[in-house]
Write a protein that holds these residues in place. Structure first.
Motif, PDB file in Angstrom:
ATOM      1  N   ASP A 129       0.830  -1.209   0.000  1.00 48.16           N
ATOM      2  CA  ASP A 129       0.000   0.000   0.000  1.00 48.16           C
ATOM      3  C   ASP A 129       0.863   1.258   0.000  1.00 48.16           C
ATOM      4  O   ASP A 129       0.646   2.192  -0.780  1.00 48.16           O
ATOM      5  CB  ASP A 129      -0.920   0.021   1.222  1.00 48.16           C
ATOM      6  CG  ASP A 129      -2.032  -1.009   1.152  1.00 48.16           C
ATOM      7  OD1 ASP A 129      -2.213  -1.609   0.070  1.00 48.16           O
ATOM      8  OD2 ASP A 129      -2.708  -1.221   2.167  1.00 48.16           O
ATOM      9  N   ILE A 130       1.835   1.290   0.907  1.00 45.97           N
ATOM     10  CA  ILE A 130       2.692   2.476   1.042  1.00 45.97           C
ATOM     11  C   ILE A 130       3.500   2.687  -0.231  1.00 45.97           C
ATOM     12  O   ILE A 130       3.581   3.797  -0.762  1.00 45.97           O
ATOM     13  CB  ILE A 130       3.634   2.325   2.243  1.00 45.97           C
ATOM     14  CG1 ILE A 130       2.832   2.271   3.541  1.00 45.97           C
ATOM     15  CG2 ILE A 130       4.635   3.473   2.296  1.00 45.97           C
ATOM     16  CD1 ILE A 130       3.627   1.760   4.717  1.00 45.97           C
ATOM     17  N   ALA A 131       4.122   1.616  -0.708  1.00 42.88           N
ATOM     18  CA  ALA A 131       4.948   1.734  -1.907  1.00 42.88           C
ATOM     19  C   ALA A 131       4.129   2.247  -3.087  1.00 42.88           C
ATOM     20  O   ALA A 131       4.574   3.134  -3.829  1.00 42.88           O
ATOM     21  CB  ALA A 131       5.578   0.384  -2.246  1.00 42.88           C
ATOM     22  N   ALA A 132       2.923   1.717  -3.260  1.00 44.73           N
ATOM     23  CA  ALA A 132       2.090   2.108  -4.401  1.00 44.73           C
ATOM     24  C   ALA A 132       1.686   3.578  -4.317  1.00 44.73           C
ATOM     25  O   ALA A 132       1.797   4.331  -5.294  1.00 44.73           O
ATOM     26  CB  ALA A 132       0.843   1.227  -4.468  1.00 44.73           C
ATOM     27  N   LEU A 133       1.226   4.006  -3.157  1.00 45.63           N
ATOM     28  CA  LEU A 133       0.770   5.387  -3.020  1.00 45.63           C
ATOM     29  C   LEU A 133       1.933   6.366  -3.108  1.00 45.63           C
ATOM     30  O   LEU A 133       1.803   7.442  -3.710  1.00 45.63           O
ATOM     31  CB  LEU A 133       0.028   5.561  -1.700  1.00 45.63           C
ATOM     32  CG  LEU A 133      -1.328   4.860  -1.616  1.00 45.63           C
ATOM     33  CD1 LEU A 133      -1.928   5.015  -0.228  1.00 45.63           C
ATOM     34  CD2 LEU A 133      -2.298   5.417  -2.653  1.00 45.63           C
ATOM     35  N   CYS A 134       3.060   6.011  -2.502  1.00 46.39           N
ATOM     36  CA  CYS A 134       4.221   6.899  -2.568  1.00 46.39           C
ATOM     37  C   CYS A 134       4.737   7.013  -4.002  1.00 46.39           C
ATOM     38  O   CYS A 134       5.073   8.107  -4.467  1.00 46.39           O
ATOM     39  CB  CYS A 134       5.326   6.401  -1.634  1.00 46.39           C
ATOM     40  SG  CYS A 134       4.998   6.733   0.122  1.00 46.39           S
ATOM     41  N   LEU A 135       4.806   5.899  -4.726  1.00 42.12           N
ATOM     42  CA  LEU A 135       5.264   5.954  -6.112  1.00 42.12           C
ATOM     43  C   LEU A 135       4.344   6.804  -6.974  1.00 42.12           C
ATOM     44  O   LEU A 135       4.795   7.619  -7.774  1.00 42.12           O
ATOM     45  CB  LEU A 135       5.364   4.537  -6.688  1.00 42.12           C
ATOM     46  CG  LEU A 135       6.546   3.695  -6.209  1.00 42.12           C
ATOM     47  CD1 LEU A 135       6.408   2.270  -6.707  1.00 42.12           C
ATOM     48  CD2 LEU A 135       7.862   4.307  -6.689  1.00 42.12           C
ATOM     49  N   LYS A 136       3.044   6.627  -6.814  1.00 44.10           N
ATOM     50  CA  LYS A 136       2.087   7.388  -7.625  1.00 44.10           C
ATOM     51  C   LYS A 136       2.233   8.886  -7.380  1.00 44.10           C
ATOM     52  O   LYS A 136       2.048   9.702  -8.299  1.00 44.10           O
ATOM     53  CB  LYS A 136       0.667   6.938  -7.291  1.00 44.10           C
ATOM     54  CG  LYS A 136      -0.423   7.624  -8.105  1.00 44.10           C
ATOM     55  CD  LYS A 136      -0.571   7.028  -9.488  1.00 44.10           C
ATOM     56  CE  LYS A 136      -1.772   7.640 -10.208  1.00 44.10           C
ATOM     57  NZ  LYS A 136      -2.148   6.908 -11.409  1.00 44.10           N
ATOM     58  N   THR A 137       2.579   9.264  -6.163  1.00 38.22           N
ATOM     59  CA  THR A 137       2.691  10.681  -5.822  1.00 38.22           C
ATOM     60  C   THR A 137       4.125  11.187  -5.889  1.00 38.22           C
ATOM     61  O   THR A 137       4.417  12.302  -5.446  1.00 38.22           O
ATOM     62  CB  THR A 137       2.124  10.940  -4.415  1.00 38.22           C
ATOM     63  OG1 THR A 137       2.696   9.996  -3.480  1.00 38.22           O
ATOM     64  CG2 THR A 137       0.621  10.800  -4.408  1.00 38.22           C
ATOM     65  N   GLU A 382      -4.540   2.984   1.079  1.00 32.86           N
ATOM     66  CA  GLU A 382      -4.243   4.081   1.988  1.00 32.86           C
ATOM     67  C   GLU A 382      -2.897   3.846   2.646  1.00 32.86           C
ATOM     68  O   GLU A 382      -2.466   2.705   2.830  1.00 32.86           O
ATOM     69  CB  GLU A 382      -5.308   4.189   3.074  1.00 32.86           C
ATOM     70  CG  GLU A 382      -5.273   3.027   4.041  1.00 32.86           C
ATOM     71  CD  GLU A 382      -6.434   2.994   5.002  1.00 32.86           C
ATOM     72  OE1 GLU A 382      -6.243   2.521   6.134  1.00 32.86           O
ATOM     73  OE2 GLU A 382      -7.540   3.403   4.617  1.00 32.86           O
ATOM     74  N   VAL A 383      -2.218   4.921   2.994  1.00 29.68           N
ATOM     75  CA  VAL A 383      -0.948   4.791   3.695  1.00 29.68           C
ATOM     76  C   VAL A 383      -1.161   4.782   5.205  1.00 29.68           C
ATOM     77  O   VAL A 383      -0.353   4.265   5.954  1.00 29.68           O
ATOM     78  CB  VAL A 383       0.030   5.908   3.272  1.00 29.68           C
ATOM     79  CG1 VAL A 383      -0.393   7.264   3.787  1.00 29.68           C
ATOM     80  CG2 VAL A 383       1.447   5.586   3.722  1.00 29.68           C
ATOM     81  N   ALA A 384      -2.268   5.356   5.664  1.00 30.21           N
ATOM     82  CA  ALA A 384      -2.621   5.370   7.081  1.00 30.21           C
ATOM     83  C   ALA A 384      -3.997   6.006   7.214  1.00 30.21           C
ATOM     84  O   ALA A 384      -4.533   6.577   6.261  1.00 30.21           O
ATOM     85  CB  ALA A 384      -1.588   6.153   7.906  1.00 30.21           C
ATOM     86  N   VAL A 385      -4.569   5.900   8.411  1.00 24.30           N
ATOM     87  CA  VAL A 385      -5.769   6.656   8.757  1.00 24.30           C
ATOM     88  C   VAL A 385      -5.345   7.691   9.789  1.00 24.30           C
ATOM     89  O   VAL A 385      -5.039   7.356  10.931  1.00 24.30           O
ATOM     90  CB  VAL A 385      -6.874   5.747   9.332  1.00 24.30           C
ATOM     91  CG1 VAL A 385      -8.078   6.584   9.760  1.00 24.30           C
ATOM     92  CG2 VAL A 385      -7.300   4.705   8.303  1.00 24.30           C
ATOM     93  N   SER A 386      -5.293   8.939   9.363  1.00 29.97           N
ATOM     94  CA  SER A 386      -4.834   9.995  10.256  1.00 29.97           C
ATOM     95  C   SER A 386      -5.939  10.391  11.226  1.00 29.97           C
ATOM     96  O   SER A 386      -7.074  10.633  10.822  1.00 29.97           O
ATOM     97  CB  SER A 386      -4.401  11.231   9.453  1.00 29.97           C
ATOM     98  OG  SER A 386      -4.152  12.321  10.308  1.00 29.97           O
TER      99      SER A 386
END
Length: 416
Positions: A129-137, A382-386
């Motif tokens: 999840d983190i890798a995908a969202l970080c790469l996209k952004t 999602e990377v987290a729920v803030s």
């Protein structure tokens, strides 16, 4: 491991990612998704090692469920990556624009944060999840998972870094801290020369440690006591369905139900019917009024100090009878209602009062707390729920992993 070198490599990779095209980033994500399925056998074998070691170490069934992968879950993770491909790339988009009196056009443009450090526990899906969202952004990331998922995460990171190379992006765009030493976490929290944001995903202890020790901005999320208040106007049978789902569907998730609050006018009927429904699944922890209504029911004990401040992450549920919506809201304020909370009601007045009074990141009317999820919200993974109130709140998707810069364009304006 030399975290300074990791930080330097991540920062360098972030420069490349910041200017990568959407097509190139999407290509990397497509390869990741395909490689996850192609390497399923190896990944699941590694995960089986983690499960075996966890069971030998005495991990509870709820925690084992959080770290367990199977064919369906791995396919779901790959599909989540593909969903991210289909989402709009926020990088480069303009939030607003205007032309000043002096003729300068001024806009705010979305940009990557830079390097994101994420510390998380026994959930291997978080790695993807983190890798995908970080790469996209366009963000580089440094990951530190729990020791319980060591073998799973090592295989997942291999897939990610291989996919990055195939997409002509730096393998150091996603790095993993392999050693479980706590000292390395402390070093990561001080790496402010290279890391722009820290996101902890875990229990209250992890969040407290990050807040107290980090020299990098920290996004607090993923922890909070989730409540459902059933008011006197609620449809009892339909409310029981929602409460059961919130507790039972996946009790190890951070958005699962921790405390059930029931209006005293319907408490006898509701609690009796609910206890019967979940008798073979859920252990109830009850305050005195609720306990009196549960006499003779198995799997029930009296609530003790601290029980209503506990994020159960298991088949345990706190139950309390309250006089009215005011007492329910006051209980929630005292007992860390910051994540996901709901009211079951047929009163529009009570629904709006609950929405406006409760300080949670996600508030629901007649719906399960389990909806607090990036995929459910249409954000992709999602990377987290803030659960804090600055920068990002609730499920953190793509936009929440960006900042912005002011861009001014003019015809050689010499002075303000």
């Amino acid at each position: 491991m030399d975290l300074t070198l990791m930080g330097q490599a991540a920062k360098q990779a972030s420069y490349t990612l910041a200017t990568a095209s959407t097509a190139q980033k999407n290509q990397a994500l497509k390869i990741i998704a395909d490689e996850l399925e192609a390497n399923a056998e190896t990944i699941l074998a590694a995960n089986a090692k983690d499960i075996e070691l966890g069971r030998s170490a005495g991990l509870g069934e709820a925690l084992l469920d959080r770290l367990m992968l199977n064919q369906d879950r791995l396919k779901g993770i790959a599909d989540d990556v593909r969903n991210v491909i289909n989402l709009n790339d926020p990088v480069g988009s303009e939030l607003d624009s205007k032309v000043l009196e002096n003729g300068m056009s001024l806009s705010r443009r979305r940009v990557p944060l830079g390097v994101v450090g994420v510390i998380y526990e026994a959930r291997p899906n978080v790695t993807i999840d983190i890798a995908a969202l970080c790469l996209k952004t366009g963000n580089a990331s440094i990951l530190r998972g729990g020791k319980e998922t060591f073998f799973s995460n090592m295989e997942l990171v291999k897939v990610i870094q291989s996919a990055l190379a195939k997409a002509d992006l730096p393998a150091s765009s996603v790095q993993y801290i392999e050693k479980p030493d706590r000292e390395l976490v402390s070093q990561l929290l001080k790496l402010d020369d290279y890391v722009d944001m820290i996101i902890p995903r875990g229990g209250a202890g992890l969040h407290k440690m990050c807040k107290e020790n980090s020299t990098i901005p920290v996004i607090i999320g993923g922890f909070g006591i989730s409540h459902i208040f059933v008011d006197e106007t609620a449809d009892i049978e339909r409310s029981i369905d929602v409460v059961e789902n919130s507790k039972v569907q996946r009790p190890s998730a951070c958005n699962s139900l921790d405390t059930l609050l029931v209006h005293e006018n319907i408490a006898a009927e509701f609690i009796a019917n609910f206890a019967k429904r979940v008798a073979e699944k859920v252990n109830l922890v009850a305050e005195p009024k609720a306990l009196a209504l549960l006499e003779g029911v198995e799997g029930v004990r009296a609530a003790q100090d601290g029980d209503f401040d506990t994020e159960w992450l298991s088949f345990t549920l706190g139950v309390k009878v309250v006089a009215d919506i005011d007492e329910a809201i006051e209980h929630m304020r005292i007992h860390n209602a910051s994540h996901s909370d709901a009211i079951m009601t047929n009163s529009l007045v009570n629904a709006e009062r609950f929405i406006n009074s409760v300080g949670s990141a996600a508030v629901y009317v007649n719906a399960s707390t389990r909806f607090t999820d990036g995929a459910q919200f249409g954000l992709g993974a999602e990377v987290a729920v803030s659960t804090q109130k600055l920068h990002a709140r609730g499920p953190m998707g793509l936009e929440e992993l960006t900042s912005y810069k002011w861009v001014g364009k003019a015809d050689y304006l010499p002075r303000p």
